[in-house]
Design an enzyme around this catalytic site. Structure first.
Site, PDB file in Angstrom:
ATOM      1  CG  ASP A   1      -1.829   1.428   1.274  1.00  0.00           C
ATOM      2  OD1 ASP A   1      -2.511   1.411   0.396  1.00  0.00           O
ATOM      3  OD2 ASP A   1      -1.884   1.696   2.660  1.00  0.00           O
TER       4      ASP A   1
ATOM      5  CG  ASP B   1      -1.775   7.822   0.413  1.00  0.00           C
ATOM      6  OD1 ASP B   1      -0.821   8.340  -0.152  1.00  0.00           O
ATOM      7  OD2 ASP B   1      -1.906   7.003  -0.798  1.00  0.00           O
TER       8      ASP B   1
ATOM      9  CG  ASP C   1      -2.393   2.984   6.448  1.00  0.00           C
ATOM     10  OD1 ASP C   1      -3.015   4.005   6.725  1.00  0.00           O
ATOM     11  OD2 ASP C   1      -2.282   2.489   4.807  1.00  0.00           O
TER      12      ASP C   1
END
Length: 272
Positions: free
Chosen positions: A8, A10, A212
């Site tokens: 991922d 960001d 996240d």
């Protein structure tokens, strides 16, 4: 040892200032030297990711739009999935009871109905930006995803409205506390990674992944080794309690973990 690593962007690979750290870039290069295939799995647009990738001098597959597109190392489309046109039409034209801003994505870019300069801060690294347009003028049959940005409590109320209107015709998830995504049914990073793994002659057991947010849930839960960031949404940690939690993106925790994994693969890892 994993043969495919999915990241991922960001809140995971990118630091809080939305840049890639030097240690992170160096570690990605080390993975390539070990013949580990890289893929960036992100909600960002492929047009933006191609620019970012071009600055890194790294070969990587791109899973973009939260799994709605997969592109090869050469830039060819390996997989595409759009929103059901009726779903896109409903979302774009309905008067939702929300203060959140609406953002529509298709192969031509990112579109929204008004100037929101604060949202561009997340794209300073690439310079990618939205185009201001009458949302209702966008062809519904060409929409990859729609997202709403705003206060989390407001977005939770909006999610209830969307679920009632769309029923089981779309996949809703939070890609951040302040961003609610409307994706094609069955469309997510995990299903896209399964397609890419199969294309490469691998299984998901051969993959490791880092994330996240709740748009990483399917990906992290399906791979051989899923790692959750220390700064992750609490909902993600609660949803996948069996997965290890590493450090904060601001400390380049992905690089820290991978350096240990490359140099001391048989020793236990501590994020400290």
């Amino acid at each position: 040892m994993a043969r495919l690593a999915a990241f991922d962007m960001d809140g995971t690979l990118l630091m809080p200032d939305h840049h890639l750290g030097r240690e992170t870039i160096a570690t990605l290069s080390r993975l390539r030297e070990r013949d580990i295939t890289l893929t960036f799995a992100t909600g960002r647009h492929v047009l933006e990711m191609r620019h970012i990738l071009g600055t890194l001098s790294l070969d990587a597959y791109l899973i973009t739009g939260n799994g709605t597109r997969i592109h090869s190392l050469e830039g060819d489309v390996l997989h595409r999935q759009d929103l059901d046109p009726q779903v896109a039409d409903t979302v774009m034209h309905h008067a939702w009871d929300t203060r959140a801003s609406m953002h529509v994505f298709n192969d031509n870019g990112w579109f929204t109905g008004q100037e929101i300069p604060a949202l561009l801060q997340a794209h300073v690294y690439s310079g990618f930006r939205y185009q201001v347009i009458d949302i209702k003028s966008i062809p519904a049959h060409q929409v990859t995803k729609i997202c709403f940005c705003g206060d989390h409590d407001d977005l939770i109320r909006l999610r209830i409205q969307l679920n009632e209107a769309l029923e089981e015709r779309a996949h809703l998830c939070f890609s951040a506390v302040d961003c609610l995504e409307v994706l094609p049914l069955g469309g997510n990073k995990g299903s896209a990674l399964a397609v890419l793994s199969n294309h490469l002659g691998l299984s998901l057991a051969d993959c490791m992944a880092f994330g996240d947010a709740m748009n990483d849930r399917e990906m992290l839960g399906s791979v051989g080794r899923g790692l959750i960031m220390g700064n992750a949404m609490p909902q993600l940690i609660a949803a996948l309690p069996h997965l290890s939690v590493i450090g904060h993106c601001g400390n380049q925790a992905v690089s820290h973990f991978l350096t240990h994994w490359l140099d001391n693969p048989h020793l236990p890892y501590s994020p400290e």
